[in-house]
Design a protein around this motif. Structure first.
Motif, PDB file in Angstrom:
ATOM      1  N   ARG A  53       0.955  -1.027   0.035  1.00 55.49           N
ATOM      2  CA  ARG A  53       0.143  -0.034   0.285  1.00 55.49           C
ATOM      3  C   ARG A  53       0.860   1.256  -0.065  1.00 55.49           C
ATOM      4  NH1 ARG A  53      -5.294  -0.616   2.367  1.00 55.49           N
ATOM      5  NH2 ARG A  53      -6.380  -2.277   1.346  1.00 55.49           N
ATOM      6  N   ASN A  54       0.259   2.290   0.080  1.00 52.42           N
ATOM      7  CA  ASN A  54       0.841   3.641  -0.012  1.00 52.42           C
ATOM      8  C   ASN A  54       1.869   3.718   1.150  1.00 52.42           C
ATOM      9  OD1 ASN A  54       0.682   5.052  -2.255  1.00 52.42           O
ATOM     10  ND2 ASN A  54      -1.216   6.277  -1.596  1.00 52.42           N
TER      11      ASN A  54
ATOM     12  N   GLY B   2       5.946   3.128  -5.944  1.00 53.68           N
ATOM     13  CA  GLY B   2       7.192   3.862  -5.428  1.00 53.68           C
ATOM     14  C   GLY B   2       8.090   3.113  -4.639  1.00 53.68           C
ATOM     15  N   ARG B   3       7.203   2.630  -3.517  1.00 55.17           N
ATOM     16  CA  ARG B   3       8.097   1.965  -2.291  1.00 55.17           C
ATOM     17  C   ARG B   3       8.590   0.637  -2.964  1.00 55.17           C
ATOM     18  NH1 ARG B   3       6.285   0.771   2.188  1.00 55.17           N
ATOM     19  NH2 ARG B   3       4.148   0.189   1.864  1.00 55.17           N
ATOM     20  N   ILE B   4       7.693  -0.091  -3.600  1.00 48.94           N
ATOM     21  CA  ILE B   4       8.113  -1.436  -4.151  1.00 48.94           C
ATOM     22  C   ILE B   4       9.445  -1.155  -5.294  1.00 48.94           C
ATOM     23  CG2 ILE B   4       7.552  -3.229  -5.741  1.00 48.94           C
ATOM     24  CD1 ILE B   4       4.632  -2.678  -4.713  1.00 48.94           C
ATOM     25  N   GLY B   5       9.314  -0.253  -5.884  1.00 41.44           N
ATOM     26  CA  GLY B   5      10.439   0.186  -6.900  1.00 41.44           C
ATOM     27  C   GLY B   5      11.638   0.190  -5.982  1.00 41.44           C
TER      28      GLY B   5
ATOM     29  N   LEU C 266       1.104   1.532 -12.399  1.00 44.12           N
ATOM     30  CA  LEU C 266       2.072   0.771 -12.604  1.00 44.12           C
ATOM     31  C   LEU C 266       3.324   0.941 -13.498  1.00 44.12           C
ATOM     32  CD1 LEU C 266       2.226  -3.148 -12.029  1.00 44.12           C
ATOM     33  CD2 LEU C 266       3.546  -2.343 -14.084  1.00 44.12           C
ATOM     34  N   GLN C 267       2.908   1.250 -14.866  1.00 49.72           N
ATOM     35  CA  GLN C 267       3.742   1.717 -15.756  1.00 49.72           C
ATOM     36  C   GLN C 267       4.553   3.007 -15.592  1.00 49.72           C
ATOM     37  OE1 GLN C 267       1.087   1.272 -19.294  1.00 49.72           O
ATOM     38  NE2 GLN C 267       1.665  -1.065 -19.320  1.00 49.72           N
ATOM     39  N   ALA C 268       3.745   3.948 -15.035  1.00 49.41           N
ATOM     40  CA  ALA C 268       4.180   5.257 -14.809  1.00 49.41           C
ATOM     41  C   ALA C 268       5.030   5.332 -13.406  1.00 49.41           C
ATOM     42  CB  ALA C 268       3.002   6.167 -14.484  1.00 49.41           C
ATOM     43  N   CYS C 269       4.778   4.478 -12.480  1.00 49.57           N
ATOM     44  CA  CYS C 269       5.513   4.794 -11.095  1.00 49.57           C
ATOM     45  C   CYS C 269       6.419   3.599 -10.745  1.00 49.57           C
ATOM     46  CB  CYS C 269       4.243   4.725 -10.045  1.00 49.57           C
ATOM     47  SG  CYS C 269       3.231   6.075 -10.086  1.00 49.57           S
ATOM     48  N   LEU C 270       6.402   2.540 -11.317  1.00 46.27           N
ATOM     49  CA  LEU C 270       7.421   1.453 -10.898  1.00 46.27           C
ATOM     50  C   LEU C 270       8.719   1.321 -11.470  1.00 46.27           C
ATOM     51  CD1 LEU C 270       7.636  -1.066  -9.079  1.00 46.27           C
ATOM     52  CD2 LEU C 270       7.062  -2.445 -11.170  1.00 46.27           C
ATOM     53  N   PRO C 271       8.891   1.460 -12.743  1.00 50.62           N
ATOM     54  CA  PRO C 271      10.104   1.177 -13.437  1.00 50.62           C
ATOM     55  C   PRO C 271      11.356   2.120 -12.680  1.00 50.62           C
ATOM     56  CG  PRO C 271       8.504   1.408 -15.160  1.00 50.62           C
ATOM     57  CD  PRO C 271       7.798   1.856 -13.917  1.00 50.62           C
ATOM     58  N   ARG C 272      12.659   1.211 -12.687  1.00 49.08           N
ATOM     59  CA  ARG C 272      13.751   1.840 -12.003  1.00 49.08           C
ATOM     60  C   ARG C 272      14.648   1.348 -12.860  1.00 49.08           C
ATOM     61  NH1 ARG C 272       9.975   3.529  -9.435  1.00 49.08           N
ATOM     62  NH2 ARG C 272      10.280   4.382  -7.168  1.00 49.08           N
ATOM     63  N   PRO C 273      16.081   1.819 -12.813  1.00 51.30           N
ATOM     64  CA  PRO C 273      17.155   1.274 -13.662  1.00 51.30           C
ATOM     65  C   PRO C 273      17.297  -0.276 -13.587  1.00 51.30           C
ATOM     66  CG  PRO C 273      18.008   3.244 -12.463  1.00 51.30           C
ATOM     67  CD  PRO C 273      16.662   2.727 -11.981  1.00 51.30           C
ATOM     68  N   ASN C 274      16.922  -0.895 -12.404  1.00 47.46           N
ATOM     69  CA  ASN C 274      16.955  -2.432 -12.006  1.00 47.46           C
ATOM     70  C   ASN C 274      15.603  -3.024 -12.191  1.00 47.46           C
ATOM     71  OD1 ASN C 274      18.815  -4.676 -11.794  1.00 47.46           O
ATOM     72  ND2 ASN C 274      17.962  -4.692  -9.809  1.00 47.46           N
ATOM     73  N   VAL C 275      14.590  -2.330 -12.463  1.00 45.27           N
ATOM     74  CA  VAL C 275      13.293  -2.861 -12.211  1.00 45.27           C
ATOM     75  C   VAL C 275      12.515  -2.727 -13.633  1.00 45.27           C
ATOM     76  CG1 VAL C 275      11.013  -2.913 -11.106  1.00 45.27           C
ATOM     77  CG2 VAL C 275      13.002  -2.484  -9.944  1.00 45.27           C
ATOM     78  N   HIS C 276      12.129  -3.585 -14.369  1.00 48.95           N
ATOM     79  CA  HIS C 276      11.725  -3.532 -15.616  1.00 48.95           C
ATOM     80  C   HIS C 276      10.253  -3.953 -15.812  1.00 48.95           C
ATOM     81  CE1 HIS C 276      16.264  -3.217 -16.291  1.00 48.95           C
ATOM     82  NE2 HIS C 276      16.390  -4.305 -15.554  1.00 48.95           N
ATOM     83  N   LEU C 277       9.580  -3.571 -16.899  1.00 46.71           N
ATOM     84  CA  LEU C 277       8.268  -3.918 -17.346  1.00 46.71           C
ATOM     85  C   LEU C 277       8.543  -4.030 -18.911  1.00 46.71           C
ATOM     86  CD1 LEU C 277       5.922  -1.356 -15.419  1.00 46.71           C
ATOM     87  CD2 LEU C 277       6.387  -3.614 -14.869  1.00 46.71           C
ATOM     88  N   GLU C 278       8.672  -5.173 -19.321  1.00 49.13           N
ATOM     89  CA  GLU C 278       9.079  -5.501 -20.580  1.00 49.13           C
ATOM     90  C   GLU C 278       8.395  -6.751 -21.113  1.00 49.13           C
ATOM     91  OE1 GLU C 278      13.078  -5.381 -21.855  1.00 49.13           O
ATOM     92  OE2 GLU C 278      13.705  -3.706 -20.790  1.00 49.13           O
ATOM     93  N   PRO C 279       8.045  -6.919 -22.279  1.00 44.44           N
ATOM     94  CA  PRO C 279       7.561  -7.961 -22.691  1.00 44.44           C
ATOM     95  C   PRO C 279       8.310  -9.416 -22.940  1.00 44.44           C
ATOM     96  CG  PRO C 279       7.745  -6.762 -24.676  1.00 44.44           C
ATOM     97  CD  PRO C 279       8.334  -6.035 -23.515  1.00 44.44           C
ATOM     98  N   ALA C 280       9.493  -9.272 -22.942  1.00 40.61           N
ATOM     99  CA  ALA C 280      10.226 -10.497 -23.041  1.00 40.61           C
ATOM    100  C   ALA C 280      11.869 -10.084 -22.566  1.00 40.61           C
ATOM    101  CB  ALA C 280      10.413 -11.043 -24.266  1.00 40.61           C
TER     102      ALA C 280
END
Length: 322
Positions: free
Chosen positions: A26-27, A76-79, A102-116
């Motif tokens: 959660r937040n 943000g906290r998970i990222g 999720l797409q706006a707030c999660l990605p980081r240099p080591n955290v990815h949202l990619e199809p493969a």
């Protein structure tokens, strides 16, 4: 498409994978639902127990329900937590997540949202199976419905997601494919996933697919779908012993993917006070039935308090809503 090596593999060409799932952040931290510890505490215990496995792995895969209600601060906290890991992390959405947030707030240099992602001679294919919780916009894109949590309790692919998966599978030069998704296509928990579903046809059309890894059910389960093994990962928040219908402590899965297509997998429950405390608690019957697909969220909410107690033999633990 990115590629990752696995420097500490147990044999030449073998790939180590660590799977986490159903974080339900959660937040801000705070215990809730049926347990006394926080989701943050459960994840921290899992990451500590899996520290060496994560260091040795090629990738970490997080299979959905990262946030409990899709709040921006939760991502943000998970990222921040996942970005600090020594291994690349690949995430996908569950029915509790909000796709756009999720797409706006999660990605980081080591955290990815990619199809493969290609790892050795394996392709990791990440599928969004939340089609039943999405609706199409005029421009052909799909967006979350307000009832996505219950509507997407079983796996489904939008036409856009299916087309994207097929394009990737048709062009990959990998020898083997491991499919990752949120809701497992096990017939006893997802009876709507029949042999004619988009996911079933996809599996039959591409024999390179060797297995499926999923979450959603918060427990150590396995089975088969279209003659491929399906592995279900426990939750980092709270897990469930589905056989004995009792709570379990936070858990995770590890895999070794061999160059010849063989797969070894093991489930881990973190030791210590959290797990010991949870094992003392019986699982509410309604929750076991809900997770196992024996009743839907809509059917559950439609029961009066008296009907609820008659069916499950226990009083309703939450306020009834229509």
């Amino acid at each position: 498409m990115k590629r990752h090596s696995n420097p500490a593999a147990p044999e030449a060409g073998a790939i180590g994978i660590v799977q986490i799932s159903d974080l339900h952040f959660r937040n801000s931290p705070g215990a809730r639902n049926f347990v006394t510890h926080e989701p943050d505490t459960g994840l921290a215990a899992v990451l500590a127990d899996a520290k060496q496995a994560i260091t040795d792995a090629a990738v970490v895969v997080a299979t959905g329900d990262l946030a409990d209600t899709g709040e921006p601060g939760a991502y943000g906290r998970i990222g921040g937590v996942l970005d600090a890991l020594p291994t690349p992390v690949y995430c996908l959405a569950g029915n509790h997540d909000r796709q756009d947030t999720l797409q706006a707030c999660l990605p980081r240099p080591n955290v990815h949202l990619e199809p493969a992602v290609r790892v050795g001679n394996w392709l990791m294919l990440f599928l969004d199976t939340n089609a039943h919780g999405r609706e199409a916009a005029a421009d052909g894109t799909y967006h979350d419905r307000d009832d996505r949590v219950h509507a997407a309790a079983q796996p489904g692919l939008t036409p856009v997601e299916e087309a994207r998966a097929r394009a990737i599978l048709m062009t990959t030069e990998a020898d083997h494919v491991f499919v990752w998704l949120h809701q497992p296509p096990l017939r006893r928990t997802a009876p709507a996933v029949e042999s004619y579903s988009e996911l079933a046809v996809l599996m039959r059309d591409f024999p390179k697919i060797r297995a499926i890894g999923a979450g959603h059910l918060h427990g150590d389960l396995s089975g088969e779908f279209e003659q491929r093994p399906v592995y279900v990962c426990p939750s980092t928040f709270f897990s469930i012993d589905h056989v004995n219908r009792r709570f379990q402590g936070p858990g995770y899965r590890t895999y070794t993917l061999h160059p010849d297509g063989r797969i070894d997998s093991a489930v881990h429950t973190v030791p210590g006070e959290i797990s010991d405390t949870m094992r003392d608690a019986a699982l509410p019957v309604f929750l076991a039935d809900l997770l196992a697909g024996r009743i839907t969220g809509e059917e559950l909410r439609a029961l009066s308090d008296a009907e609820f107690e008659e069916r499950f033999g226990e009083p309703r633990p939450m306020r009834r809503t229509r």
